[in-house]
Design a protein around this motif. Structure first.
Motif: not given
Length: 383
Positions: A66, A69, A239-240, A262
């Motif tokens: 992540e 991003n 984003t996930y 995450v």
């Protein structure tokens, strides 16, 4: 063999001996952030090699994809920086890489920390539907019991004829930057209906990201408003997205462990409930009911914050090194000498932590648990 260039008059420099290409391959195989930091501390030449090749950034990306991003990372200090004479472009580039090394080394260490997780939910943003609002609203999923004062406590979707019709529950976390490793959900068992049916979903999936709405304007569920407008997907950047997990038709708190920890950038989690298994006898329609939800993880704020104000959905990582030693009196003090950006970020953090603490203090006594409600712990600078 080539003699060492700089630091150690008593030995040979490994990096010079094997060459930069082979050395880079070896350094990239380090998978523990602490090992990379130790390697950078061996000598000035090793540190320069680690910094110039941005190994800390690439390791951070491997640990947590992540990170991709973020368009950039910025260091936000509490006091204005000391002014320096004009610098060459080479010096500016070196300072930028040193800054990135500091930021991503500390971030990767925080990502792999073994500190215990806690429930990170701060507030409910909204549900895709509610059968009887507010008696069966999403707010009830924050209570860790299915009965409160002899009354049922749960969220119920609206009824559907289609068993594949999905639902969703959207929550605001207690920090803009959280590491999430597990979500827990408990389907509701309608003990007041014939046969005690359990209204679970067939499967669940989770999305994490941030709101496109300006900071501070994000609405939440109230007794008058179900907040349906705020949960629309066009208002979020996800984003996930997790894989799907099967939900059991059992009245227990079921754990859904993510494949890896995450990073939730922006502090919003959407629980997608996929498919229905139980009809209600009274109207022969399918429902999903949840009595409790938890999003388990750890906050990375206030040391790490995020700016998501870009209309294109890009994010900027903010690193506040001075926040590592933030005390309660410091956090509450409005010091005119502080930089405006520092003060703005800390004020945002302060508002969220204040709300989390108030959720604990004003909640029913039997539900108060500093490890689970609002993610307030002894390490928090406001406790």
């Amino acid at each position: 063999m080539l003699p060492m260039e700089v630091d150690d008059p008593c030995g040979w420099d490994f990096v010079d001996w094997v060459g930069p290409d082979a050395s880079a391959c070896i350094f990239r195989r380090l998978d523990d952030p602490a090992d990379l930091v130790r390697a950078a501390a061996v000598s000035r030449s090793w540190r320069r090699f680690v910094v110039e090749n941005e190994f800390s950034t690439s390791l951070c990306l491997r640990v947590c994809p992540e990170i991709a991003n973020f368009t950039r990372a910025e260091e936000v200090c509490r006091s204005p920086p000391v002014a320096h004479a004009a610098e060459s472009s080479h010096d500016v580039e070196l300072k930028a890489r040193e800054r990135d090394y500091r930021i991503y080394s500390y971030l990767s260490g925080a990502l792999v920390s073994t500190k215990p997780s806690m429930d990170c939910i701060l507030q409910c943003i909204g549900a895709s539907s509610t059968d009887n609002f507010p008696d069966e609203s999403i707010e009830h999923t924050l209570v860790p019991l299915d009965r409160v004062k002899h009354r049922p406590s749960y969220w119920s979707s609206g009824g559907q004829d289609d068993p594949d019709a999905p639902e969703s529950l959207t929550y605001r976390l207690n920090s803009d930057m959280c590491i999430i490793d597990e979500i827990k959900l408990q389907p509701f068992k309608a003990y007041f209906q014939h046969g005690h049916p359990i209204y679970s979903s067939k499967a669940v999936r989770f999305r994490m990201g941030h709101s496109k709405l300006p900071p501070g304007s994000e609405p939440f569920v109230t007794v008058e408003d179900e907040n349906l407008m705020a949960i629309a997907d066009e208002n979020y950047v996800w984003t996930y997205t997790s894989p799907e997990f099967t939900m059991l038709q059992e009245n227990v708190l079921q754990s859904f462990k993510l494949p890896r920890p995450v990073l939730c950038i922006g502090g919003v989690v959407k629980v997608e409930l996929l498919g229905r298994v139980q009809k209600q006898e009274a109207d022969d329609r399918y429902y999903i009911c949840v009595c409790h939800a938890q999003v388990r993880g750890r906050s990375l704020s206030p040391v790490f914050m995020v700016d998501t104000s870009d209309p294109a959905g890009y994010s900027v990582l903010k690193y506040l090194p001075d926040a590592k030693i933030l005390h309660a009196e410091d956090a509450m003090l409005d010091d005119g000498r502080e930089l405006l950006e520092w003060h703005s970020l800390i004020a945002r953090y302060r508002r969220m932590r204040h709300l989390a603490i108030m959720n604990v203090l004003l909640g029913p006594e039997e539900f108060m648990d500093e490890d689970d409600l609002g993610g307030v712990s002894d390490e928090d600078p406001f406790v």
